[in-house]
Design a protein around this motif. Structure first.
Motif, PDB file in Angstrom:
ATOM      1  N   THR A  48       0.850  -1.192   0.000  1.00 47.38           N
ATOM      2  CA  THR A  48       0.000   0.000   0.000  1.00 47.38           C
ATOM      3  C   THR A  48       0.887   1.244   0.000  1.00 47.38           C
ATOM      4  O   THR A  48       1.804   1.368   0.796  1.00 47.38           O
ATOM      5  CB  THR A  48      -0.904   0.021   1.237  1.00 47.38           C
ATOM      6  N   GLY A  67      -3.670   5.496   0.925  1.00 48.81           N
ATOM      7  CA  GLY A  67      -5.091   5.162   0.958  1.00 48.81           C
ATOM      8  C   GLY A  67      -5.321   3.716   0.558  1.00 48.81           C
ATOM      9  O   GLY A  67      -4.786   2.802   1.172  1.00 48.81           O
ATOM     10  N   THR A  68      -6.111   3.522  -0.513  1.00 47.10           N
ATOM     11  CA  THR A  68      -6.386   2.170  -0.998  1.00 47.10           C
ATOM     12  C   THR A  68      -5.485   1.800  -2.167  1.00 47.10           C
ATOM     13  O   THR A  68      -5.641   0.729  -2.761  1.00 47.10           O
ATOM     14  CB  THR A  68      -7.856   2.053  -1.450  1.00 47.10           C
ATOM     15  N   CYS A  69      -4.546   2.669  -2.522  1.00 53.68           N
ATOM     16  CA  CYS A  69      -3.708   2.460  -3.714  1.00 53.68           C
ATOM     17  C   CYS A  69      -2.418   1.711  -3.388  1.00 53.68           C
ATOM     18  O   CYS A  69      -1.643   2.144  -2.539  1.00 53.68           O
ATOM     19  CB  CYS A  69      -3.352   3.800  -4.351  1.00 53.68           C
ATOM     20  N   ASN A  70      -2.200   0.603  -4.098  1.00 54.91           N
ATOM     21  CA  ASN A  70      -0.941  -0.109  -3.933  1.00 54.91           C
ATOM     22  C   ASN A  70       0.065   0.358  -4.991  1.00 54.91           C
ATOM     23  O   ASN A  70      -0.209   1.273  -5.778  1.00 54.91           O
ATOM     24  CB  ASN A  70      -1.153  -1.632  -3.964  1.00 54.91           C
ATOM     25  N   GLU A 126      -1.089   0.138  -8.746  1.00 55.31           N
ATOM     26  CA  GLU A 126      -2.108   1.149  -9.053  1.00 55.31           C
ATOM     27  C   GLU A 126      -1.507   2.552  -9.103  1.00 55.31           C
ATOM     28  O   GLU A 126      -1.896   3.385  -9.929  1.00 55.31           O
ATOM     29  CB  GLU A 126      -3.228   1.053  -8.025  1.00 55.31           C
ATOM     30  N   THR A 158      -9.927   6.236 -11.573  1.00 58.48           N
ATOM     31  CA  THR A 158      -9.960   5.063 -10.706  1.00 58.48           C
ATOM     32  C   THR A 158     -11.240   5.030  -9.888  1.00 58.48           C
ATOM     33  O   THR A 158     -11.891   6.054  -9.689  1.00 58.48           O
ATOM     34  CB  THR A 158      -8.755   5.063  -9.753  1.00 58.48           C
ATOM     35  N   SER A 210     -13.289   3.590  -6.188  1.00 64.41           N
ATOM     36  CA  SER A 210     -13.021   3.774  -4.760  1.00 64.41           C
ATOM     37  C   SER A 210     -11.963   2.803  -4.229  1.00 64.41           C
ATOM     38  O   SER A 210     -11.377   3.036  -3.167  1.00 64.41           O
ATOM     39  CB  SER A 210     -14.318   3.607  -3.957  1.00 64.41           C
ATOM     40  N   SER A 211     -11.717   1.731  -4.974  1.00 63.10           N
ATOM     41  CA  SER A 211     -10.691   0.767  -4.577  1.00 63.10           C
ATOM     42  C   SER A 211      -9.347   1.057  -5.223  1.00 63.10           C
ATOM     43  O   SER A 211      -8.403   0.277  -5.090  1.00 63.10           O
ATOM     44  CB  SER A 211     -11.141  -0.661  -4.950  1.00 63.10           C
ATOM     45  N   CYS A 212      -9.277   2.146  -5.987  1.00 69.05           N
ATOM     46  CA  CYS A 212      -8.069   2.606  -6.681  1.00 69.05           C
ATOM     47  C   CYS A 212      -7.768   1.800  -7.942  1.00 69.05           C
ATOM     48  O   CYS A 212      -6.692   1.943  -8.530  1.00 69.05           O
ATOM     49  CB  CYS A 212      -6.844   2.615  -5.761  1.00 69.05           C
TER      50      CYS A 212
END
Length: 214
Positions: free
Chosen positions: A71, A74-77, A80, A92, A94-96
């Motif tokens: 990560t 936020g939710t972005c790895n 992403e 993107t 909400s889950s990125c």
């Protein structure tokens, strides 16, 4: 209209405009840093001359020893994050996950409009790093290497081109798009130099040859 009310009305309008803009930034494409530019050819030649030359050793390698994708925000790895960085008009959810955008692959000159057609290449492959000294690293350092957004180590490219590259070094593989080869080998040397990785003799010879023409 009295001046005091006019000023209040302008203040309210300014606040609303700022709020709308901030919502738009949250929901729309976001700007991100560009792919790091590798060192110059002259610097790369200097770095290459200082690298240790050693035979490679694949003993004990496992991709799982390089934890990724982690990560970033936020939710972005990491994957992403690179897709957003290297793409154009990337949107993107909400889950990125990228739902739209386009990606230009500098390795082969192809452009893709589906994130599923794009891989994030470890420019210096994980197995190559292991062979060149990462076998002695801590897990924390291998994690940092596998998710490095500061050096020119991660790049969005055509998936099957990345798969064809596999774990090869520049002695046997460079991008088919000749205009990018100099950038590629400069980045390769920079990453190896930063992480203190060795090169084998064939790899060093190939890098010297490419850099001589940069």
């Amino acid at each position: 209209m009295p001046k005091v009310y006019a000023r209040r009305r302008l203040g309210v309008l300014a606040a609303l405009t700022g709020l709308i803009a901030s919502v738009g930034l949250l929901n729309g494409p976001t700007a991100s840093a560009a792919l790091p530019t590798p060192v110059s050819a002259a610097t790369a030649r200097s770095y290459l001359a200082s690298l240790t030359v050693a035979a490679e050793n694949r003993t004990g390698y496992s991709r799982d020893l390089f934890p990724h994708w982690i990560t970033i925000s936020g939710t972005c790895n990491t994957r992403e994050t690179v897709l957003k960085r290297d793409g154009t008009n990337v949107v993107t959810n909400s889950s990125c996950a990228a739902t739209s955008g386009s990606w230009y692959s500098p390795y082969d000159g192809a452009t893709w409009t589906a994130a599923s057609d794009v891989d994030i290449d470890h420019l210096v492959p994980l197995a190559e790093a292991w062979d060149s000294g990462a076998s002695a690293w801590t897990t924390s350092r291998r994690r940092a290497f596998a998710n490095d957004l500061t050096r020119p180590q991660l790049i969005a490219v055509t998936d099957n081109v990345n798969q064809a590259k596999g774990d090869q070094d520049p002695a046997t593989w460079v991008p088919s798009r000749s205009a990018y080869v100099c950038t590629y080998v400069r980045a390769w040397v920079q990453v190896k130099y930063y992480y203190g990785l060795s090169v084998d003799s064939a790899e060093k010879s190939a890098l010297q040859s490419y850099l001589a023409n940069c």
